[in-house]
Scaffold this motif. Sequence first.
Motif, PDB file in Angstrom:
ATOM      1  N   LYS A 168       0.836  -1.200   0.000  1.00 48.46           N
ATOM      2  CA  LYS A 168       0.000   0.000   0.000  1.00 48.46           C
ATOM      3  C   LYS A 168       0.867   1.245   0.000  1.00 48.46           C
ATOM      4  CE  LYS A 168      -3.786   2.251   2.505  1.00 48.46           C
ATOM      5  NZ  LYS A 168      -4.689   2.164   3.692  1.00 48.46           N
ATOM      6  N   SER A 169       1.941   1.225   0.779  1.00 43.45           N
ATOM      7  CA  SER A 169       2.851   2.361   0.851  1.00 43.45           C
ATOM      8  C   SER A 169       3.532   2.602  -0.483  1.00 43.45           C
ATOM      9  CB  SER A 169       3.909   2.108   1.929  1.00 43.45           C
ATOM     10  OG  SER A 169       4.868   3.139   1.946  1.00 43.45           O
ATOM     11  N   SER A 170       3.924   1.517  -1.167  1.00 41.36           N
ATOM     12  CA  SER A 170       4.574   1.637  -2.465  1.00 41.36           C
ATOM     13  C   SER A 170       3.628   2.246  -3.494  1.00 41.36           C
ATOM     14  CB  SER A 170       5.041   0.261  -2.938  1.00 41.36           C
ATOM     15  OG  SER A 170       5.619   0.336  -4.223  1.00 41.36           O
ATOM     16  N   ALA A 171       2.360   1.810  -3.478  1.00 34.96           N
ATOM     17  CA  ALA A 171       1.366   2.331  -4.412  1.00 34.96           C
ATOM     18  C   ALA A 171       1.085   3.807  -4.136  1.00 34.96           C
ATOM     19  CB  ALA A 171       0.081   1.521  -4.308  1.00 34.96           C
ATOM     20  N   THR A 172       1.042   4.182  -2.848  1.00 33.79           N
ATOM     21  CA  THR A 172       0.777   5.568  -2.462  1.00 33.79           C
ATOM     22  C   THR A 172       1.906   6.486  -2.917  1.00 33.79           C
ATOM     23  OG1 THR A 172      -0.464   4.852  -0.524  1.00 33.79           O
ATOM     24  CG2 THR A 172       0.326   7.119  -0.532  1.00 33.79           C
ATOM     25  N   LYS A 173       3.150   6.027  -2.749  1.00 31.53           N
ATOM     26  CA  LYS A 173       4.303   6.828  -3.177  1.00 31.53           C
ATOM     27  C   LYS A 173       4.273   7.065  -4.674  1.00 31.53           C
ATOM     28  CE  LYS A 173       7.503   5.413   0.476  1.00 31.53           C
ATOM     29  NZ  LYS A 173       8.752   4.667   0.777  1.00 31.53           N
ATOM     30  N   GLN A 174       3.864   6.045  -5.431  1.00 32.00           N
ATOM     31  CA  GLN A 174       3.799   6.186  -6.881  1.00 32.00           C
ATOM     32  C   GLN A 174       2.735   7.198  -7.283  1.00 32.00           C
ATOM     33  OE1 GLN A 174       5.545   5.484  -9.322  1.00 32.00           O
ATOM     34  NE2 GLN A 174       4.132   6.055 -10.964  1.00 32.00           N
ATOM     35  N   LYS A 175       1.579   7.169  -6.603  1.00 29.96           N
ATOM     36  CA  LYS A 175       0.508   8.119  -6.900  1.00 29.96           C
ATOM     37  C   LYS A 175       0.948   9.548  -6.608  1.00 29.96           C
ATOM     38  CE  LYS A 175      -3.404   4.986  -6.195  1.00 29.96           C
ATOM     39  NZ  LYS A 175      -4.601   4.694  -5.358  1.00 29.96           N
ATOM     40  N   ARG A 176       1.644   9.735  -5.482  1.00 29.75           N
ATOM     41  CA  ARG A 176       2.131  11.071  -5.127  1.00 29.75           C
ATOM     42  C   ARG A 176       3.139  11.565  -6.145  1.00 29.75           C
ATOM     43  NH1 ARG A 176       3.239  10.228   1.381  1.00 29.75           N
ATOM     44  NH2 ARG A 176       1.049  10.239   2.042  1.00 29.75           N
ATOM     45  N   SER A 177       4.006  10.665  -6.596  1.00 31.58           N
ATOM     46  CA  SER A 177       5.019  11.020  -7.582  1.00 31.58           C
ATOM     47  C   SER A 177       4.363  11.434  -8.898  1.00 31.58           C
ATOM     48  CB  SER A 177       5.951   9.830  -7.815  1.00 31.58           C
ATOM     49  OG  SER A 177       6.876  10.112  -8.833  1.00 31.58           O
ATOM     50  N   THR A 178       3.327  10.695  -9.306  1.00 30.77           N
ATOM     51  CA  THR A 178       2.615  11.006 -10.545  1.00 30.77           C
ATOM     52  C   THR A 178       1.896  12.341 -10.437  1.00 30.77           C
ATOM     53  OG1 THR A 178       2.262   8.644 -10.947  1.00 30.77           O
ATOM     54  CG2 THR A 178       0.880  10.191 -12.171  1.00 30.77           C
ATOM     55  N   THR A 179       1.271  12.589  -9.285  1.00 35.06           N
ATOM     56  CA  THR A 179       0.540  13.843  -9.053  1.00 35.06           C
ATOM     57  C   THR A 179       1.488  15.026  -9.075  1.00 35.06           C
ATOM     58  OG1 THR A 179      -1.094  12.701  -7.688  1.00 35.06           O
ATOM     59  CG2 THR A 179      -0.973  15.089  -7.474  1.00 35.06           C
ATOM     60  N   THR A 180       2.650  14.876  -8.434  1.00 35.83           N
ATOM     61  CA  THR A 180       3.643  15.949  -8.386  1.00 35.83           C
ATOM     62  C   THR A 180       4.157  16.273  -9.779  1.00 35.83           C
ATOM     63  OG1 THR A 180       4.353  15.233  -6.194  1.00 35.83           O
ATOM     64  CG2 THR A 180       5.857  16.649  -7.411  1.00 35.83           C
ATOM     65  N   THR A 181       4.367  15.262 -10.584  1.00 37.27           N
ATOM     66  CA  THR A 181       4.845  15.452 -11.955  1.00 37.27           C
ATOM     67  C   THR A 181       3.831  16.236 -12.781  1.00 37.27           C
ATOM     68  OG1 THR A 181       6.075  13.372 -11.866  1.00 37.27           O
ATOM     69  CG2 THR A 181       5.621  14.290 -14.045  1.00 37.27           C
ATOM     70  N   LYS A 182       2.563  15.894 -12.606  1.00 40.88           N
ATOM     71  CA  LYS A 182       1.507  16.603 -13.342  1.00 40.88           C
ATOM     72  C   LYS A 182       1.424  18.062 -12.912  1.00 40.88           C
ATOM     73  CE  LYS A 182      -1.497  12.643 -14.299  1.00 40.88           C
ATOM     74  NZ  LYS A 182      -2.829  12.047 -14.069  1.00 40.88           N
ATOM     75  N   GLN A 183       1.579  18.308 -11.608  1.00 42.16           N
ATOM     76  CA  GLN A 183       1.480  19.677 -11.106  1.00 42.16           C
ATOM     77  C   GLN A 183       2.632  20.540 -11.597  1.00 42.16           C
ATOM     78  OE1 GLN A 183       1.323  19.130  -6.872  1.00 42.16           O
ATOM     79  NE2 GLN A 183      -0.897  18.821  -6.833  1.00 42.16           N
ATOM     80  N   ASN A 184       3.798  19.940 -11.782  1.00 46.36           N
ATOM     81  CA  ASN A 184       4.980  20.689 -12.211  1.00 46.36           C
ATOM     82  C   ASN A 184       5.079  20.846 -13.719  1.00 46.36           C
ATOM     83  OD1 ASN A 184       5.796  20.938  -9.550  1.00 46.36           O
ATOM     84  ND2 ASN A 184       7.081  19.102  -9.593  1.00 46.36           N
ATOM     85  N   THR A 185       4.180  20.206 -14.443  1.00 51.10           N
ATOM     86  CA  THR A 185       4.194  20.318 -15.905  1.00 51.10           C
ATOM     87  C   THR A 185       3.491  21.599 -16.335  1.00 51.10           C
ATOM     88  OG1 THR A 185       4.121  17.902 -16.139  1.00 51.10           O
ATOM     89  CG2 THR A 185       3.515  19.227 -18.073  1.00 51.10           C
ATOM     90  N   PRO A 186       4.192  22.525 -17.003  1.00 49.87           N
ATOM     91  CA  PRO A 186       3.563  23.788 -17.418  1.00 49.87           C
ATOM     92  C   PRO A 186       2.452  23.538 -18.430  1.00 49.87           C
ATOM     93  CG  PRO A 186       5.699  23.500 -18.479  1.00 49.87           C
ATOM     94  CD  PRO A 186       5.596  22.428 -17.451  1.00 49.87           C
ATOM     95  N   VAL A 187       1.367  24.285 -18.276  1.00 51.73           N
ATOM     96  CA  VAL A 187       0.230  24.157 -19.180  1.00 51.73           C
ATOM     97  C   VAL A 187       0.447  25.029 -20.404  1.00 51.73           C
ATOM     98  CG1 VAL A 187      -2.257  24.471 -19.427  1.00 51.73           C
ATOM     99  CG2 VAL A 187      -1.303  23.721 -17.233  1.00 51.73           C
TER     100      VAL A 187
END
Length: 205
Positions: A168-187
């Motif tokens: 569960k912890s591994s899956a959560t870390k991956q989701k956070r990493s994906t979310t952070t990447t999307k937030q840092n991507t300029p629109v």
Amino acid sequence: MSRSGVLSPTRRVHYQPQLSNGILSQTQNYSIPELVNLSESFSSSYAHFNPLVTIIYSNASLSKENQQLLLNSYASCHRLLDHIKPLVGIPNDDVIDLMDNEGKLKELNVHSEDYASQYLAGRNTYFVVKIENDIVAGEKRYAANFNIDQVDSKLYSILSNAFMSLNKSSATKQKRSTTTTKQNTPVQPTSTGAQAKLKRTSSRK
């Protein structure tokens, strides 16, 4: 095998507690006095130090019953893990680790060059854990490389919860990493938006 007892392995293999060029060598017997001769630099002040640990695993290709290995932990973490793999039927390219009876992953891969005896308590029992990297999902998956149904109910609960928590912890870390990447991507502005802005500027003139 009944789950009334903690463990009931069908085979127990002993390994000589002496190191030869850093590699554990196999034999059928050992004697405790040999422990003080683990290496030339092994001081007599460590006479009561016991690096022997019990490893629990199951080899599906041979038997579903849990097996035991008695190993010398007075070796580097990566050498110990590499030594365990062929003995328990795991390919050399696979990643493994050990878990104690409290459900704590020892993370020996993180401490590759350290002595395993720093992280494994002598005379204690550890369970083989297989770690798979899911490239598609981008996360690690932890699986028991032993028959968890063959331990007593209390230990079964502890180890099962530990695996659930790790995955569960591994899956959560991956989701956070994906979310952070999307937030840092300029629109990037769309062509429609750019045209509308250009039209408004022209009308003002």
